[in-house]
Design an enzyme around this catalytic site. Structure first.
Site, PDB file in Angstrom:
ATOM      1  N   LYS A  18       0.837  -1.213   0.000  1.00 15.95           N
ATOM      2  CA  LYS A  18       0.000   0.000   0.000  1.00 15.95           C
ATOM      3  C   LYS A  18       0.865   1.253   0.000  1.00 15.95           C
ATOM      4  O   LYS A  18       0.505   2.262  -0.602  1.00 15.95           O
ATOM      5  CB  LYS A  18      -0.937   0.006   1.222  1.00 15.95           C
ATOM      6  CG  LYS A  18      -1.927  -1.129   1.211  1.00 15.95           C
ATOM      7  CD  LYS A  18      -2.804  -1.118   2.441  1.00 15.95           C
ATOM      8  CE  LYS A  18      -2.092  -1.517   3.719  1.00 15.95           C
ATOM      9  NZ  LYS A  18      -1.651  -2.909   3.786  1.00 15.95           N
ATOM     10  N   GLY A  73       3.852  -1.180   8.825  1.00 17.98           N
ATOM     11  CA  GLY A  73       5.161  -0.754   8.341  1.00 17.98           C
ATOM     12  C   GLY A  73       5.080  -0.600   6.839  1.00 17.98           C
ATOM     13  O   GLY A  73       4.806  -1.561   6.126  1.00 17.98           O
ATOM     14  N   HIS A  74       5.218   0.623   6.349  1.00 17.69           N
ATOM     15  CA  HIS A  74       5.163   0.856   4.912  1.00 17.69           C
ATOM     16  C   HIS A  74       6.569   1.156   4.407  1.00 17.69           C
ATOM     17  O   HIS A  74       7.239   2.033   4.930  1.00 17.69           O
ATOM     18  CB  HIS A  74       4.262   2.062   4.588  1.00 17.69           C
ATOM     19  CG  HIS A  74       2.809   1.766   4.798  1.00 17.69           C
ATOM     20  ND1 HIS A  74       1.836   2.731   4.760  1.00 17.69           N
ATOM     21  CD2 HIS A  74       2.181   0.610   5.024  1.00 17.69           C
ATOM     22  CE1 HIS A  74       0.660   2.156   4.970  1.00 17.69           C
ATOM     23  NE2 HIS A  74       0.846   0.883   5.134  1.00 17.69           N
TER      24      HIS A  74
END
Ligand code: IMP
Length: 427
Positions: free
Chosen positions: A16, A40-41
């Site tokens: 995402k 966590g991106h």
């Protein structure tokens, strides 16, 4: 101008961050609406990797307002570390806003998260240990502390003192932990308040005003549909509402304001933590997906469980979220495989199931029914246009669209912004 919800279609980690970052270019506001530092991106910009847990990835652009919304549970220690770490890389935080309604993750939430997991033994969920569940429990029990409470010392001390008596009793009597001193927490958290006060705002009003002024708002979900506390594979879920409907409560806007929902799915499936996963591969193909896809948690570093794409699960996700279209990430991870399988049904005993179920007992017992698609055995990482994709990859995408009854509008073939193929205009 549209208000778009971007939602994970599987068990989280669908990529995402990259899609938000990609869409962010044309967006004015980016709103994170639930979850906490369990997320966590990972975003790659010009060979620089950024891992963000609480701050929306749009912060990497300097003209986007980035909002941490009302239903986020916020660990101020982690947020300040995140602010400091990106500030020192030259990223401006002037556009960050934090909801005054966001609940605080307290030290006892993190401790209880770990102890409760241990106590569950074989029924453990495999949480991230970030205190998310206990923080949402306190919110619902109406004993939580919110961002706004940090600016009212008397109120903060009073309510913390009351809650802590109860928490310490549990910690000391059940878990034989020494418990927490109110004075230590007060000092620590009022210190955080000083550092965060410039960012705190009535974020629902900011969003409302932006929508009224026809600005483009992107609501960014964390985790994924199957981790939703109501619509996921309960009890193996997180404690919030990652589904698109969660954006309304989580950001403080009405459902009539949302114009589109974009689901994000990987070209295969992964899951972290415990819980059923019908298409999981405990073999060399699963290992290949893990290695090629870099499938290790951005928050905990845990290896992710990997398996084939489950089209039944995706169709469910399209339905629950009312998805207008999907973005499919990591298609390139499948490039070297001879055969690619897609789950199109389940068999439980003699019964064939053609719709997804969140009943974990059935999911545990079921055997997936697969459709085989020949691998394309071609490197897709440099592909920029749909027409350049190998025939096999096109057929994979078309097959999935047919089964899930929703269009796949964006394909990602690598971590960089440029490694993206737009099939049709989504926005
Ligand atoms: P919690 O959210 O830490 O309580 O964890 C509950 C479940 O959700 C566990 O199985 C976690 O591994 C999973 N989970 C939480 N956040 C994420 C995420 O961002 N990506 C993938 N799984 C997650």
């Amino acid at each position: 101008m549209p208000a778009i919800v971007l939602v994970g279609a599987q068990w989280g980690d669908e990529g995402k961050g990259k899609v938000t970052d990609m869409l962010a270019e044309g967006v004015d506001l980016i709103v994170r609406y639930q979850g906490g530092s369990n997320a966590g991106h990972t975003v790659m910009v010009d060979n620089e990797e950024y891992v963000l847990h609480l701050i929306p990835s749009g912060i990497l652009y300097d003209d986007k307002l980035c909002i941490i919304g009302d239903d986020v549970v916020l660990d101020p220690k982690i947020l300040i570390e995140e602010i400091d770490s990106i500030k020192c890389r030259g990223v401006s935080l002037d556009n960050l806003r934090i909801s005054c309604n966001a609940h605080l993750v307290m030290p006892y939430h993190k401790t209880l998260d770990r102890f409760e997991e241990e106590l569950k033994g074989k029924h453990r969920l495999g949480t991230t240990g970030r205190g998310i569940g206990p923080a949402y429990v306190d919110k619902m029990a109406r004993v939580g502390l919110r961002m706004s409470d940090l600016f009212d010392r008397e109120e903060f001390e009073g309510r913390l003192g009351h809650t802590l008596k109860y928490k310490n009793l549990i910690l000391r009597e059940i878990f034989k932990h020494e418990g927490f001193e109110a004075a230590d927490i007060i000092d620590e958290y009022l210190g955080y308040a000083e550092k965060l006060k410039e960012y705190v705002a009535d974020t629902s009003l900011l969003i409302h005003n932006a929508l009224r002024d026809e600005r483009f708002v992107l609501f960014e979900g964390a985790q994924g549909t199957l981790l939703d506390v109501t619509h996921g594979t309960y009890p193996y879920v997180t404690s919030s509402h990652p589904v698109a409907g969660g954006a309304c409560v989580g950001a403080g806007i009405g459902p009539t304001k949302i114009s589109r929902v974009l689901g994000i799915t990987k070209a295969y499936t992964t899951r972290v933590g415990e819980g059923p996963f019908p298409t999981e591969l405990n073999d060399e193909i699963g290992e290949h997906l893990r290695k090629t896809g870099g499938e290790f948690g951005a928050t905990t570093g845990r290896p992710r469980r990997c398996g084939w794409l489950d089209a039944l699960l995706l169709r469910y996700s399209v339905r629950i979220n009312g998805m207008s279209a999907l973005a499919m990430t990591k298609l390139d991870v499948l490039d070297e495989l001879d055969v690619i399988k897609v789950c199109v049904g389940y068999k439980v005993g003699n019964e064939v199931i053609s719709e997804f179920t969140t009943d974990f007992r059935k999911l545990r017992e079921c055997t997936p029914i697969y459709e085989d698609i020949p691998g394309w055995k071609t490197d897709t990482r440099g592909v920029k246009d749909y027409r350049e994709l190998p025939k096999g990859a096109k057929s994979y995408i078309r097959n999935i669209e047919r089964i899930i009854k929703a269009p796949i509008s964006i394909i990602s073939v690598g971590p960089r912004r440029a490694q993206t193929v737009i099939l049709r205009k989504f926005v």
